[in-house]
Design an enzyme around this catalytic site. Structure first.
Site, mmCIF file in Angstrom:
data_model
loop_
_atom_site.group_PDB
_atom_site.id
_atom_site.type_symbol
_atom_site.label_atom_id
_atom_site.label_comp_id
_atom_site.label_asym_id
_atom_site.label_seq_id
_atom_site.Cartn_x
_atom_site.Cartn_y
_atom_site.Cartn_z
ATOM 1 N N THR A 1 -31.069 -20.136 -77.627
ATOM 2 C CA THR A 1 -29.908 -19.306 -77.285
ATOM 3 C C THR A 1 -30.134 -17.879 -77.755
ATOM 4 O OG1 THR A 1 -28.483 -21.231 -77.568
ATOM 5 C CG2 THR A 1 -27.408 -19.078 -77.619
ATOM 6 N N ALA B 1 -35.777 -33.809 -74.547
ATOM 7 C CA ALA B 1 -36.025 -34.941 -75.437
ATOM 8 C C ALA B 1 -34.888 -35.942 -75.347
ATOM 9 C CB ALA B 1 -36.151 -34.431 -76.868
ATOM 10 N N GLY C 1 -15.427 -19.680 -78.378
ATOM 11 C CA GLY C 1 -16.176 -20.411 -79.396
ATOM 12 C C GLY C 1 -17.329 -21.214 -78.805
ATOM 13 N N ASP D 1 -27.130 -24.364 -85.467
ATOM 14 C CA ASP D 1 -25.780 -24.506 -84.896
ATOM 15 C C ASP D 1 -25.322 -25.958 -84.790
ATOM 16 O OD1 ASP D 1 -25.875 -21.781 -84.631
ATOM 17 O OD2 ASP D 1 -25.471 -21.745 -82.470
ATOM 18 N N HIS E 1 -30.801 10.736 -99.417
ATOM 19 C CA HIS E 1 -29.798 11.622 -98.829
ATOM 20 C C HIS E 1 -30.392 12.328 -97.619
ATOM 21 C CE1 HIS E 1 -26.466 14.406 -98.600
ATOM 22 N NE2 HIS E 1 -27.338 15.384 -98.472
HETATM 23 P P1 FAD Z 1 -30.325 -22.564 -80.281
HETATM 24 O O1 FAD Z 1 -30.765 -21.165 -80.368
HETATM 25 O O2 FAD Z 1 -29.125 -22.880 -79.465
HETATM 26 O O3 FAD Z 1 -31.565 -23.392 -79.753
HETATM 27 C C1 FAD Z 1 -31.483 -24.738 -79.450
HETATM 28 C C2 FAD Z 1 -32.529 -25.062 -78.415
HETATM 29 O O4 FAD Z 1 -32.624 -26.473 -78.293
HETATM 30 C C3 FAD Z 1 -32.206 -24.541 -77.016
HETATM 31 O O5 FAD Z 1 -33.263 -23.738 -76.551
HETATM 32 C C4 FAD Z 1 -32.053 -25.791 -76.158
HETATM 33 O O6 FAD Z 1 -32.556 -25.640 -74.849
HETATM 34 C C5 FAD Z 1 -32.883 -26.789 -76.945
HETATM 35 N N1 FAD Z 1 -32.475 -28.181 -76.752
HETATM 36 C C6 FAD Z 1 -31.231 -28.699 -76.950
HETATM 37 N N2 FAD Z 1 -31.250 -30.020 -76.704
HETATM 38 C C7 FAD Z 1 -32.512 -30.350 -76.350
HETATM 39 C C8 FAD Z 1 -33.158 -31.557 -75.972
HETATM 40 N N3 FAD Z 1 -32.512 -32.714 -75.907
HETATM 41 N N4 FAD Z 1 -34.470 -31.510 -75.649
HETATM 42 C C9 FAD Z 1 -35.152 -30.344 -75.690
HETATM 43 N N5 FAD Z 1 -34.605 -29.172 -76.049
HETATM 44 C C10 FAD Z 1 -33.307 -29.173 -76.382
HETATM 45 N N6 FAD Z 1 -26.308 -14.965 -83.958
HETATM 46 C C11 FAD Z 1 -26.665 -13.991 -84.828
HETATM 47 O O7 FAD Z 1 -27.061 -14.292 -85.959
HETATM 48 N N7 FAD Z 1 -26.617 -12.666 -84.464
HETATM 49 C C12 FAD Z 1 -26.204 -12.284 -83.233
HETATM 50 O O8 FAD Z 1 -26.173 -11.088 -82.945
HETATM 51 C C13 FAD Z 1 -25.818 -13.289 -82.307
HETATM 52 N N8 FAD Z 1 -25.421 -12.953 -81.069
HETATM 53 C C14 FAD Z 1 -25.108 -13.938 -80.172
HETATM 54 C C15 FAD Z 1 -24.698 -13.575 -78.898
HETATM 55 C C16 FAD Z 1 -24.376 -14.540 -77.976
HETATM 56 C C17 FAD Z 1 -23.944 -14.136 -76.587
HETATM 57 C C18 FAD Z 1 -24.467 -15.926 -78.336
HETATM 58 C C19 FAD Z 1 -24.163 -17.005 -77.317
HETATM 59 C C20 FAD Z 1 -24.870 -16.304 -79.595
HETATM 60 C C21 FAD Z 1 -25.186 -15.320 -80.533
HETATM 61 N N9 FAD Z 1 -25.572 -15.644 -81.828
HETATM 62 C C22 FAD Z 1 -25.894 -14.658 -82.712
HETATM 63 C C23 FAD Z 1 -25.667 -17.039 -82.284
HETATM 64 C C24 FAD Z 1 -27.133 -17.516 -82.246
HETATM 65 O O9 FAD Z 1 -27.637 -17.385 -80.950
HETATM 66 C C25 FAD Z 1 -27.226 -18.961 -82.722
HETATM 67 O O10 FAD Z 1 -26.635 -19.080 -84.004
HETATM 68 C C26 FAD Z 1 -28.671 -19.409 -82.806
HETATM 69 O O11 FAD Z 1 -29.326 -19.298 -81.576
HETATM 70 C C27 FAD Z 1 -28.743 -20.860 -83.284
HETATM 71 O O12 FAD Z 1 -30.067 -21.273 -83.354
HETATM 72 P P2 FAD Z 1 -30.458 -22.818 -83.195
HETATM 73 O O13 FAD Z 1 -31.931 -22.873 -83.376
HETATM 74 O O14 FAD Z 1 -29.606 -23.637 -84.067
HETATM 75 O O15 FAD Z 1 -30.053 -23.208 -81.712
HETATM 76 P P1 NAD Z 2 -15.549 -16.880 -81.974
HETATM 77 O O1 NAD Z 2 -15.177 -18.089 -82.742
HETATM 78 O O2 NAD Z 2 -16.193 -15.755 -82.662
HETATM 79 O O3 NAD Z 2 -14.232 -16.284 -81.272
HETATM 80 C C1 NAD Z 2 -13.435 -17.049 -80.420
HETATM 81 C C2 NAD Z 2 -12.078 -16.370 -80.307
HETATM 82 O O4 NAD Z 2 -11.367 -16.985 -79.254
HETATM 83 C C3 NAD Z 2 -11.224 -16.504 -81.569
HETATM 84 O O5 NAD Z 2 -10.697 -15.260 -81.912
HETATM 85 C C4 NAD Z 2 -10.143 -17.500 -81.151
HETATM 86 O O6 NAD Z 2 -8.928 -17.297 -81.835
HETATM 87 C C5 NAD Z 2 -10.032 -17.214 -79.675
HETATM 88 N N1 NAD Z 2 -9.526 -18.318 -78.859
HETATM 89 C C6 NAD Z 2 -9.813 -19.632 -78.957
HETATM 90 N N2 NAD Z 2 -9.206 -20.331 -77.977
HETATM 91 C C7 NAD Z 2 -8.525 -19.417 -77.226
HETATM 92 C C8 NAD Z 2 -7.717 -19.522 -76.068
HETATM 93 N N3 NAD Z 2 -7.495 -20.685 -75.468
HETATM 94 N N4 NAD Z 2 -7.168 -18.389 -75.581
HETATM 95 C C9 NAD Z 2 -7.384 -17.194 -76.174
HETATM 96 N N5 NAD Z 2 -8.156 -17.056 -77.275
HETATM 97 C C10 NAD Z 2 -8.718 -18.144 -77.788
HETATM 98 O O7 NAD Z 2 -16.412 -17.444 -80.753
HETATM 99 P P2 NAD Z 2 -17.353 -16.690 -79.702
HETATM 100 O O8 NAD Z 2 -16.999 -15.256 -79.609
HETATM 101 O O9 NAD Z 2 -17.330 -17.528 -78.477
HETATM 102 O O10 NAD Z 2 -18.783 -16.806 -80.370
HETATM 103 C C11 NAD Z 2 -19.313 -18.110 -80.682
HETATM 104 C C12 NAD Z 2 -20.188 -18.045 -81.899
HETATM 105 O O11 NAD Z 2 -21.419 -17.416 -81.575
HETATM 106 C C13 NAD Z 2 -19.618 -17.197 -83.034
HETATM 107 O O12 NAD Z 2 -18.709 -17.914 -83.820
HETATM 108 C C14 NAD Z 2 -20.849 -16.853 -83.805
HETATM 109 O O13 NAD Z 2 -21.191 -17.936 -84.632
HETATM 110 C C15 NAD Z 2 -21.901 -16.714 -82.701
HETATM 111 N N6 NAD Z 2 -22.089 -15.277 -82.368
HETATM 112 C C16 NAD Z 2 -22.504 -14.437 -83.340
HETATM 113 C C17 NAD Z 2 -22.686 -13.100 -83.060
HETATM 114 C C18 NAD Z 2 -23.159 -12.182 -84.154
HETATM 115 O O14 NAD Z 2 -23.626 -12.682 -85.175
HETATM 116 N N7 NAD Z 2 -23.096 -10.869 -83.982
HETATM 117 C C19 NAD Z 2 -22.437 -12.611 -81.792
HETATM 118 C C20 NAD Z 2 -22.003 -13.493 -80.811
HETATM 119 C C21 NAD Z 2 -21.834 -14.828 -81.118
#
Ligand code: FAD
Ligand code: NAD
Length: 465
Positions: free
Chosen positions: A42, A119, A272, A312, A444
């Site tokens: 992700t 998997a 979320g 995650d 600075h």
């Molecule tokens: P993932 O990155 O979700 O990787 C899991 C992998 O497992 C995937 O590639 C999936 O295809 C694979 N997989 C799952 N099941 C199987 C299976 N059965 N067989 C084979 N492969 C499989 N976090 C930050 O810290 N900073 C940020 O700025 C930030 N921005 C984000 C922005 C967005 C839009 C989103 C959606 C998330 C963001 N996050 C951010 C959260 C971050 O992406 C996740 O916390 C992170 O990727 C988690 O890592 P992971 O290795 O646990 O899982």
């Molecule tokens: P989030 O938990 O950050 O925010 C979800 C928001 O949706 C909350 O404010 C919640 O009150 C609101 N909400 C929930 N149900 C609702 C409804 N039915 N109607 C209106 N509002 C509602 O979740 P996200 O923004 O989807 O991000 C998911 C996760 O991905 C984050 O919690 C974080 O762990 C990760 N992430 C991290 C970063 C970063 O580190 N910069 C960036 C993007 C995502």
């Protein structure tokens, strides 16, 4: 069926899984990693990296528009700028491609065998992998590491598809919508909502709770709220969404039970993410769960011997750097080292404009834990560098024990404060006291001087305020 035997099998090639595999490979542990989509998970392919690329492009476009509007205090004049969003997406995809390919190279260098396919768990020591093409493979392992990540939560009244976007869709728009309704004012909703506003889109945010970024303290999010309002993002707080139709848009009910519709060309649902625990035989292991996520102990061990879990799939905080740190920790344990995952602080950054960063405890959290604490903030309005960046909104705040001045936490909001996360977290991990930070020479002119000044202020003798 072809069979492979390995010491460690990692399911998932995201930041948790790929880091675990690289470290295990470096330590001489025979390792197989299975990834069904793209290496990098992700984070690299549909999360952290592409979102930050889009945010940067939007920022650059907005700067240009600001100058073109004739409101530049800097004396810069440009003609009306335009953005070719298809080219922006192509540029972003290029970065993703490079990083995902880079992960493949690192895994090869560490001697990890990568299987491209999904998997399916048969038992705690056996997994079958179904590749997109070719024969399935059975992998037998001594240690199984679950790093399957998370997936976006869908609203039953507005399933993804068509006009209803997940974050993945919002990161690769075919064209910019005129009106975007964002559901959820959390990380994704605000990071991407602000980016779309900067790209010239009319953005309306609907949030169930009464404030934006509800996981952060209110004082910290105030400058973000001010900036949202100034930029023209329309906010509907304390509202629930009822559904969507293509004609009227998003149907909303407010706290007074009034119902209204918000016109929308696209709707980004960002309410979320949930751990990915279904559809690959995990149920068969009957692991202890903690709510929706796999329960782990301080070693990242699940309730079944030889089965580990990170990232995650193990719940909050769902952050890439936590997943990576857990991955490294598990790999070292499998190689025989004595490790626990017990960080003093996991920093969190929200890449809104202004950015928000926290590490360790807030004043409220310290007080709730019964700690008598000092807190002090230093505003960027008194920082020279911030002024030269036209970024004087926001502040740095420190929290420390009153008795021995041990630093418990840092919070900051302001332009570019994400980069302060390293200094904040290091000071907490290293057991720094206020005097250590106050006595360190900070370059600075930098935003970091506000960190030193916050510590000085907590000690009662700030210099520049
Ligand atoms: P993932 O990155 O979700 O990787 C899991 C992998 O497992 C995937 O590639 C999936 O295809 C694979 N997989 C799952 N099941 C199987 C299976 N059965 N067989 C084979 N492969 C499989 N976090 C930050 O810290 N900073 C940020 O700025 C930030 N921005 C984000 C922005 C967005 C839009 C989103 C959606 C998330 C963001 N996050 C951010 C959260 C971050 O992406 C996740 O916390 C992170 O990727 C988690 O890592 P992971 O290795 O646990 O899982
Ligand atoms: P989030 O938990 O950050 O925010 C979800 C928001 O949706 C909350 O404010 C919640 O009150 C609101 N909400 C929930 N149900 C609702 C409804 N039915 N109607 C209106 N509002 C509602 O979740 P996200 O923004 O989807 O991000 C998911 C996760 O991905 C984050 O919690 C974080 O762990 C990760 N992430 C991290 C970063 C970063 O580190 N910069 C960036 C993007 C995502």
């Amino acid at each position: 069926m072809k069979e492979i035997t390995t010491k460690l099998l990692v399911i998932g090639g995201g930041p948790g899984g790929y880091v675990a595999a690289i470290r295990a490979g470096q330590l001489g542990v025979s390792t197989v990693l299975v990834e069904g989509a793209r290496l990098g998970g992700t984070c690299l392919t549909i999360g952290c990296i592409p979102s930050k690329a889009l945010i940067h492009a939007a920022q650059a476009f907005e700067h240009a528009r600001h100058q073109a509007g004739g409101s530049s205090a800097l004396g810069i004049h440009v003609k009306e700028p335009a953005i070719d969003i298809a080219q922006t997406v192509k540029w972003k995809d290029g970065i993703v491609q490079r990083l995902s390919g880079g992960v493949g190279g690192l895994l090869r260098k560490a001697g990890v065998q990568v299987l491209a396919g999904w998997a399916h768990i048969e038992d705690g020591k056996t997994v079958t992998v179904k590749p997109a093409e070719g024969e399935p493979v059975r992998v037998r392992c001594e240690h199984l590491l679950l790093a399957t990540g998370s997936e976006p939560v869908e609203l039953p009244s507005m399933p993804f598809g068509g006009a209803i976007w997940s974050s993945t869709d919002a990161l690769s728009p075919g064209a910019l919508p005129r009106r975007l309704v964002v559901v959820g004012a959390g990380y994704i909703g605000l990071e991407l909502g602000i980016a779309y506003r900067k790209l010239g889109v009319e953005v309306t945010v609907v949030e169930a709770l009464q404030r934006v970024l509800p996981t952060y303290d209110e004082e910290l999010t105030k400058p973000v709220l001010d900036a949202l309002r100034k930029s023209g993002v329309v906010l509907h707080l304390g509202c629930s969404v009822l559904g969507h139709d293509d004609k009227q848009g998003v149907h909303v009910r407010n706290a007074q039970a009034d119902e209204f519709a918000l016109p929308a060309d696209r709707v980004l649902v960002a309410v979320g993410r949930r751990p990915r625990t279904q559809g690959f035989g995990l149920e068969s292991l009957q692991l202890d769960m903690a709510g929706r996520h796999v329960a782990i102990d301080a070693h990242c061990r699940t309730s079944m011997r030889g089965v580990w879990a990170i990232g995650d799939v193990t719940g909050e905080p769902m952050l890439a750097h936590r997943a990576m740190a857990q991955g490294e920790c598990v790999a070292e344990q499998i190689a025989g080292r004595n490790r626990r995952f017990e960080p003093m602080a996991i920093p969190a950054v929200c890449f809104t404009d202004p950015e928000v960063v926290v590490a360790g405890r807030t004043p409220a959290e310290a007080r709730a834990a019964g700690i008598d604490c000092l807190e002090a903030a230093f505003p960027f309005s008194a920082n020279g560098r911030a002024m030269t960046l036209e970024a004087s909104a926001g502040f740095v705040r420190v929290v420390a024990r009153k008795d021995n001045h041990l630093i418990l936490g840092w919070q900051a909001v302001g332009q570019g404060v994400a980069e302060l996360a390293a200094a904040f977290t290091q000071s907490i991990e290293m057991g720094a006291r206020l005097e250590d930070i106050a006595g360190t020479i900070h370059a600075h002119p930098t935003l970091g001087e506000a960190v030193q000044e916050a510590a000085l202020r907590a000690l009662g003798h700030a210099l520049h305020i």
